[in-house]
Design an enzyme around this catalytic site. Structure first.
Site, PDB file in Angstrom:
ATOM      1  N   HIS A 154      22.051  15.318   9.647  1.00 36.66           N
ATOM      2  CA  HIS A 154      21.189  15.049  10.709  1.00 36.66           C
ATOM      3  C   HIS A 154      19.720  15.493  10.166  1.00 36.66           C
ATOM      4  CE1 HIS A 154      23.993  14.699  14.089  1.00 36.66           C
ATOM      5  NE2 HIS A 154      24.744  15.815  13.286  1.00 36.66           N
ATOM      6  N   SER A 275      -4.111   7.783  -5.119  1.00 33.56           N
ATOM      7  CA  SER A 275      -4.807   7.085  -3.981  1.00 33.56           C
ATOM      8  C   SER A 275      -6.327   7.011  -4.357  1.00 33.56           C
ATOM      9  CB  SER A 275      -5.014   8.107  -2.970  1.00 33.56           C
ATOM     10  OG  SER A 275      -5.944   7.878  -1.923  1.00 33.56           O
ATOM     11  N   LYS A 281      -4.059  13.071  -4.344  1.00 33.36           N
ATOM     12  CA  LYS A 281      -2.864  12.387  -3.713  1.00 33.36           C
ATOM     13  C   LYS A 281      -1.866  12.184  -5.069  1.00 33.36           C
ATOM     14  CE  LYS A 281      -1.148  11.077  -0.405  1.00 33.36           C
ATOM     15  NZ  LYS A 281      -1.356  10.048   0.462  1.00 33.36           N
ATOM     16  N   GLU A 288       9.152   4.212  -3.123  1.00 36.50           N
ATOM     17  CA  GLU A 288       9.059   3.445  -1.879  1.00 36.50           C
ATOM     18  C   GLU A 288       9.014   1.730  -2.067  1.00 36.50           C
ATOM     19  OE1 GLU A 288       5.337   5.192   0.159  1.00 36.50           O
ATOM     20  OE2 GLU A 288       5.304   5.567  -1.862  1.00 36.50           O
TER      21      GLU A 288
END
Ligand code: ARG
Length: 439
Positions: A154, A275, A281, A288
């Site tokens: 979980h 970024s 960043k 992804e």
């Protein structure tokens, strides 16, 4: 020049010609198309359907077309209907009348089915190599990082495991993927060449000969099935979808682990991006993208399943759509396996942060319950006692192993000094996973 112009009174509409042409997509089958044609010609000579001289001329010219394509002097373009028309047109241009005999006892239906099977079989073997490369990267990284980490259920810290054990879970998934692809190759390994359009041919040909020359185990048993079977593509695309599902799960973990919240791993700069506005960043774009591209592989599978579901036997032009879907799904799975392998081998593992997370997560609570069971407490009662120990620890900001024996005894009189050894993380691992070396 159309392969079928004779029966038509009017020119094909330009719009229709563009709509119908698959050359831009199927041009990558040029090698298989030429290979299939050479096997076909050799068989036609053997069966006295072409003279030896005709056969030699055709094969020589086909090989010169292949060479010219590969060295860039012949570009696969122009207003040809497909790669089969392209090759045949160039053959006839080069050797005249004899070139027109190539298509004896053959249809584009069995021709394209043969080309695609040859291509899919080869590429499936390449997928297996890429899977093995990724397995090797995982195994190496796992061996180098035999460190403790929290295992999750979980997405809540659950029990202590090792990073090695976690990575090897993916190794095992990929091993099943590899076996699935091998099995698919075994099932598809039959030659459709000689099925003709749908009903074979009145010429006396030898299908076993072409099957053997092209490396298939045998010719297909049924002509209609041979020209209209796309199961093997669907099976491979199902396998690719499962591979992508596995890669996507791994990507999801890499994304989580590389976040400021986890800081378990650092993805190498070479596989990250920044970024345009936020200078601090560093984004896990490779992971992804793999997660994102999983959707298009599922999409290709669903698309081809849907294309196939209403088709009467045998060939229908709908089937031309198989290529774009299969090629896209194949290219995606190959590039994702490759990028993932590099990302894994270059990432850094922050074992101190993993260790800290283990310590803070009461990951030895289950073993405290096991300890109480060993002292004669029923497991359900032990579970409840440990629940109150955890509440006590939370209230006092302590780990279970940091409590004094006095504190522990006040929570359960069954607890003795030997508890500390029992719930030591390394000892737990030695009994359970047996692979960790506490660093
Ligand atoms: N480009 C076609 C395909 O990929 C080749 C087969 C054409 N057959 C036909 N009967 N029109 O399906």
């Amino acid at each position: 020049m159309k392969l079928w112009g004779g029966r038509f009174r009017k020119e094909e509409n330009k719009l229709m010609e563009d709509f119908n042409s698959s050359l831009k997509v199927d041009k990558r089958l040029y090698f298989e198309d030429i290979k299939g044609s050479i096997a076909h010609v050799n068989m036609l000579v053997q069966c006295d359907l072409l003279t030896k001289k005709e056969g030699d001329d055709i094969v020589k010219s086909l090989l010169s077309i292949l060479e010219d394509i590969e060295n860039g002097t012949l570009r696969i373009e122009g207003s040809f209907e497909d790669i089969h028309s392209f090759v045949e047109a160039h053959l006839t241009e080069r050797i005249g009348e004899t070139g027109k005999k190539l298509h004896t006892a053959r249809s584009r239906n069995d021709q394209v089915a043969t080309d695609m099977r040859l291509y899919a079989k080869n590429k499936a073997l390449e997928v297996i190599e890429y899977i093995e490369d990724l397995q090797n990267s995982l195994e190496k990284k796992a061996k180098e990082n035999n460190v403790i980490m929290p295992g999750y259920t979980h997405l809540q810290r659950a029990q202590v495991i090792t990073f090695q054990h976690h990575l090897m879970a993916y190794y095992n998934m990929l091993d099943r993927d590899r076996k699935r692809v091998l099995k698919a190759i075994d099932i598809m390994n039959e030659s459709p060449l000689g099925c003709g359009a749908l009903a074979g041919t009145t010429h006396t040909i030898n299908r076993a000969m072409t099957a053997e020359e092209l490396g298939f185990a045998k010719p297909v048993d049924n002509f209609l099935d041979g020209v209209s079977d796309r199961d093997y593509l669907l099976e491979l695309m199902s396998d690719f979808s499962i591979i992508m599902m596995h890669l996507s799960r791994l990507s999801e973990e890499l994304i989580l682990w590389s976040s400021q919240e986890f800081k378990f791993i650092t993805i190498d700069d070479a596989y990250s991006t920044g970024s345009s506005i936020m200078p601090q960043k560093k984004n896990p774009d490779a992971a992804e993208l793999i997660r994102g591209k999983t959707g298009r592989v599922y999409g290709s599978l669903t698309s081809l399943l849907t294309t196939m579901k209403g088709l009467p036997l045998a060939y229908n032009k709908d089937m031309q759509e198989d290529k774009e879907q299969f090629f896209d799904s194949l290219d995606t799975v190959l590039s994702c396996l490759n990028i993932m392998s590099h990302m894994i081998s270059t990432m850094k593992v922050n074992s101190e942060n993993m260790k800290k997370a283990v310590k803070e997560g009461f990951l030895n609570a289950t073993e405290v319950a096991d300890y109480l069971v060993s002292k004669g407490v029923a497991f359900r009662d032990a579970h409840s006692i440990v629940g109150s120990i955890v509440i006590y620890c939370e209230d006092h900001h302590k780990a279970i192993e940091d409590l004094t024996l006095e504190e522990l005894k006040s929570l359960s009189p069954k607890i003795e000094d030997d508890l500390y050894e029992y719930i030591d993380y390394q000892n737990i691992l030695n009994k359970g996973i047996k692979v960790a070396l506490l660093k």
